[in-house]
Design a protein around this motif. Structure first.
Motif, mmCIF file in Angstrom:
data_model
loop_
_atom_site.group_PDB
_atom_site.id
_atom_site.type_symbol
_atom_site.label_atom_id
_atom_site.label_comp_id
_atom_site.label_asym_id
_atom_site.label_seq_id
_atom_site.Cartn_x
_atom_site.Cartn_y
_atom_site.Cartn_z
ATOM 1 N N ASN A 1 -10.379 16.161 -33.551
ATOM 2 C CA ASN A 1 -11.362 16.900 -32.927
ATOM 3 C C ASN A 1 -12.280 17.620 -34.193
ATOM 4 O OD1 ASN A 1 -10.265 17.254 -30.709
ATOM 5 N ND2 ASN A 1 -8.919 19.085 -30.916
ATOM 6 N N PHE A 2 -11.679 17.708 -35.331
ATOM 7 C CA PHE A 2 -12.391 17.774 -36.423
ATOM 8 C C PHE A 2 -13.666 16.655 -36.684
ATOM 9 C CE2 PHE A 2 -13.997 18.502 -40.857
ATOM 10 C CZ PHE A 2 -14.506 19.748 -40.747
ATOM 11 N N GLN A 3 -13.283 15.509 -36.552
ATOM 12 C CA GLN A 3 -14.225 14.366 -36.583
ATOM 13 C C GLN A 3 -15.157 14.429 -35.442
ATOM 14 O OE1 GLN A 3 -14.171 11.795 -39.013
ATOM 15 N NE2 GLN A 3 -12.847 13.628 -39.873
ATOM 16 N N LYS A 4 -14.860 14.962 -34.450
ATOM 17 C CA LYS A 4 -15.926 15.165 -33.300
ATOM 18 C C LYS A 4 -16.857 16.158 -33.782
ATOM 19 C CE LYS A 4 -12.834 13.987 -29.290
ATOM 20 N NZ LYS A 4 -12.463 14.816 -28.132
ATOM 21 N N ILE A 5 -16.543 17.336 -34.482
ATOM 22 C CA ILE A 5 -17.487 18.278 -34.861
ATOM 23 C C ILE A 5 -18.303 17.658 -35.849
ATOM 24 C CG2 ILE A 5 -17.619 20.354 -36.402
ATOM 25 C CD1 ILE A 5 -15.376 21.223 -34.925
ATOM 26 N N GLU A 6 -17.690 16.600 -36.946
ATOM 27 C CA GLU A 6 -18.496 15.949 -37.715
ATOM 28 C C GLU A 6 -19.403 14.961 -37.366
ATOM 29 O OE1 GLU A 6 -18.763 16.377 -40.800
ATOM 30 O OE2 GLU A 6 -17.216 17.608 -42.000
ATOM 31 N N SER A 7 -19.101 14.148 -36.333
ATOM 32 C CA SER A 7 -20.065 13.480 -35.496
ATOM 33 C C SER A 7 -21.087 14.234 -35.034
ATOM 34 C CB SER A 7 -19.465 12.782 -34.587
ATOM 35 O OG SER A 7 -20.101 11.854 -34.005
ATOM 36 N N LYS A 8 -21.010 15.416 -34.513
ATOM 37 C CA LYS A 8 -22.080 16.109 -33.980
ATOM 38 C C LYS A 8 -22.922 16.667 -35.239
ATOM 39 C CE LYS A 8 -24.230 17.979 -30.385
ATOM 40 N NZ LYS A 8 -24.474 17.030 -29.365
ATOM 41 N N ARG A 9 -22.478 17.131 -36.260
ATOM 42 C CA ARG A 9 -23.100 17.566 -37.260
ATOM 43 C C ARG A 9 -23.995 16.276 -38.029
ATOM 44 N NH1 ARG A 9 -20.506 18.936 -43.392
ATOM 45 N NH2 ARG A 9 -22.185 20.563 -44.033
ATOM 46 N N ARG A 10 -23.514 15.156 -37.994
ATOM 47 C CA ARG A 10 -24.381 13.962 -38.540
ATOM 48 C C ARG A 10 -25.212 13.780 -37.696
ATOM 49 N NH1 ARG A 10 -19.052 11.803 -39.705
ATOM 50 N NH2 ARG A 10 -19.052 10.824 -37.876
ATOM 51 N N GLU A 11 -25.339 13.962 -36.245
ATOM 52 C CA GLU A 11 -26.458 13.683 -35.127
ATOM 53 C C GLU A 11 -27.280 14.801 -35.493
ATOM 54 O OE1 GLU A 11 -26.468 14.983 -30.794
ATOM 55 O OE2 GLU A 11 -25.330 13.226 -31.090
ATOM 56 N N ALA A 12 -27.027 16.070 -35.798
ATOM 57 C CA ALA A 12 -28.049 17.279 -35.878
ATOM 58 C C ALA A 12 -28.748 16.725 -37.312
ATOM 59 C CB ALA A 12 -27.352 18.323 -36.239
ATOM 60 N N ILE A 13 -28.154 16.599 -38.266
ATOM 61 C CA ILE A 13 -28.939 16.081 -39.481
ATOM 62 C C ILE A 13 -29.845 14.949 -39.249
ATOM 63 C CG2 ILE A 13 -28.510 15.191 -42.098
ATOM 64 C CD1 ILE A 13 -25.696 16.588 -42.190
ATOM 65 N N LYS A 14 -29.408 14.026 -38.496
ATOM 66 C CA LYS A 14 -30.512 12.928 -38.151
ATOM 67 C C LYS A 14 -31.476 13.163 -37.563
ATOM 68 C CE LYS A 14 -30.617 8.536 -35.587
ATOM 69 N NZ LYS A 14 -29.951 7.402 -34.776
ATOM 70 N N TYR A 15 -31.434 14.326 -36.250
ATOM 71 C CA TYR A 15 -32.530 14.715 -35.718
ATOM 72 C C TYR A 15 -33.087 16.090 -36.220
ATOM 73 C CZ TYR A 15 -31.162 10.912 -32.540
ATOM 74 O OH TYR A 15 -30.740 9.740 -31.980
ATOM 75 N N ASP A 16 -32.696 16.638 -37.121
ATOM 76 C CA ASP A 16 -32.981 17.864 -37.645
ATOM 77 C C ASP A 16 -33.094 19.075 -36.838
ATOM 78 O OD1 ASP A 16 -33.819 19.108 -40.112
ATOM 79 O OD2 ASP A 16 -36.002 19.184 -39.407
ATOM 80 N N ARG A 17 -32.115 19.087 -35.887
ATOM 81 C CA ARG A 17 -31.548 20.177 -35.331
ATOM 82 C C ARG A 17 -30.643 19.803 -34.080
ATOM 83 N NH1 ARG A 17 -35.911 17.345 -32.046
ATOM 84 N NH2 ARG A 17 -35.494 17.438 -29.789
ATOM 85 N N LEU A 18 -29.899 20.927 -33.883
ATOM 86 C CA LEU A 18 -28.598 20.723 -32.980
ATOM 87 C C LEU A 18 -28.955 20.707 -31.530
ATOM 88 C CD1 LEU A 18 -25.568 20.346 -32.795
ATOM 89 C CD2 LEU A 18 -25.514 22.919 -33.171
ATOM 90 N N ILE A 19 -28.600 19.854 -30.662
ATOM 91 C CA ILE A 19 -28.628 20.165 -29.200
ATOM 92 C C ILE A 19 -27.057 20.019 -28.810
ATOM 93 C CG2 ILE A 19 -29.399 19.193 -27.234
ATOM 94 C CD1 ILE A 19 -31.526 20.016 -28.956
#
Length: 441
Positions: free
Chosen positions: A80-98
């Motif tokens: 589950n922590f890896q899912k959170i980290e994956s979402k974090r990498r996505e947010a960093i890539k797009y410079d915002r969290l959806i």
């Protein structure tokens, strides 16, 4: 032939009229100052930033301040922590969290000897919540579990809410019987790792309404879709301030609302009031509780909390007794500078917001001006200081100690809200500015 001796002109220099001993002293002084300056501009950023922390008197006064904040332990499985980290990498890539409800993963939250099941996800629209060493989380307790009486809350880096400024704002809202959130500082341990001090911010729930001594009701707001998905990258003929005029609506805890016919009926009325606000077809006092709304706007003005008045941060409680909306304090991002911004009657950046329509109501405008006058009195600042100063200073000192020796970006990020923050001086200057504004004809 006589030779005439010409007069020799007296030559002067910068130090021509100064005795030689003083010349040397001045020259040495200039070289010393120049050396310090050159040393400063050549000093690594880490040392510059930490120098600002070290010279802060509250750091030294608080060296022996004991961190007796309560400790929350959050345990998340590796998967589950890896899912959170994956979402974090996505947010960093797009410079915002959806984010969405699908992002929640199972976790366990412990306080003392109690361990309760919960769901968590990454939270925070922008990078200050997830780009650094500390990540922010939204937490939902399961099986009717409560932590400090809260079923929904956020755990976030204190600087994302300008450290103690947000805490002071919510404490004052509650003192004035306005709708605010439970807000406290805790130590967080994440999967056995010490994460330091976090701000624990209550989110909208049935319990939040109860702790504010209101009858059970619904909480509604405008949807942020157009702001983050259209305006963020391309303005597309949209203006930030009046996006609420075309936004859809949303209801907090909608699943719970659907299960109750009474709450569903309330929700319909509440959403219709938001629609009438968009269309400007109803006077402000027919949509909002007049005194509470005027008082809320005055307190936001006093705290420089205009950020929390933007449509994407505003949430409204529908009071089933009065059938009117009441504003809820949230994400105030209180300005820590001394000056007060413009009055909400003037144009400025608020000319097209929901506030301007609301203040067209003479009754709400009356209460706004009345409470501006009350909050800008010296006795009000003295009252706040007597009640909150000791706790605020303790928290500020603990937060200062935590960033000491840290990286430069984190220190500069917290400079205005932590290192340079002098709340009681700021409030006094701001109150004086507001009183000067009120004296205008």
């Amino acid at each position: 032939m006589r030779l005439r001796l010409s007069k020799v002109k007296k030559r002067t220099t910068l130090f021509g009229s100064v005795p030689s001993l003083f010349k040397s002293a001045i020259i040495c002084g200039l070289f010393s100052i120049g050396g310090v300056y050159l040393g400063w501009i050549g000093m690594p950023g880490y040392l510059k930033a930490n120098f600002q922390v070290i010279k802060n008197s509250e750091l030294w006064r608080g060296l022996f301040e004991v961190n007796d904040l309560e400790t929350i332990r959050l345990d998340i499985s590796f998967k589950n922590f890896q899912k959170i980290e994956s979402k974090r990498r996505e947010a960093i890539k797009y410079d915002r969290l959806i984010s969405s409800d699908e992002d929640y993963v199972k976790a366990n939250l412990s306080l003392g000897e109690s361990s309760l099941a919960c769901k968590i996800r990454l939270k925070g629209d922008l990078s200050d919540h997830w780009a650094g060493d500390k990540m922010s989380f939204r937490v939902k307790m399961k099986d009717n579990g409560l932590i400090y009486g809260m079923s929904r809350f956020s755990l976030q880096k204190p600087g994302t809410r300008l450290n103690t400024a947000e805490w002071l704002f919510h404490k004052t809202l509650k003192q004035e019987k306005l709708l605010g959130l439970n807000y406290k500082f805790v130590n967080l341990i994440l999967n056995g790792k010490q994460m330091g001090i976090y701000a624990m911010e209550e989110h909208f729930s049935k319990e939040m309404i109860e702790t504010n001594e209101r009858r059970e009701g619904v909480i509604v707001s405008y949807e942020e879709y157009r702001m983050w998905n259209l305006l963020f990258e391309d303005r597309r003929n949209l203006e930030w301030d009046n996006l609420y005029r075309t936004s859809n609506y949303q209801t907090s805890n909608s699943n719970r609302i659907k299960k109750s016919s009474m709450l569903s009926s309330q929700n319909s009325v509440a959403l219709n009031l938001l629609k009438k606000l968009q269309e400007e077809k109803l006077n402000g006092e027919n949509i909002f509780a007049a005194e509470k709304t005027g008082k809320f706007l005055a307190l936001a003005h006093f705290f420089n909390a205009e950020h929390g008045l933007m449509f994407d941060d505003m949430n409204f409680y529908f009071n089933p007794v009065t059938c009117l909306l009441e504003p809820i304090g949230f994400d105030a991002n209180c300005g820590t500078n001394e000056s007060s911004p413009f009055s909400y009657f003037t144009s400025g950046s608020t000319r097209s917001t929901w506030i301007n329509h609301v203040l067209k109501s003479p009754l709400i405008a009356y209460h706004y001006v009345y409470y501006l006058n009350e909050f800008s009195k010296p006795t009000f600042v003295e009252k706040l200081q007597s009640v909150f100063a000791d706790d605020e200073l303790k928290y500020r000192r603990l937060l200062l100690k935590e960033i000491a020796g840290g990286n430069a970006s984190e220190i500069w990020y917290n400079f205005n809200s932590l290192l340079a923050f002098k709340p009681w001086e700021s409030f006094k200057h701001r109150a004086k500015r507001i009183r000067n504004d009120l004296s205008e004809p």
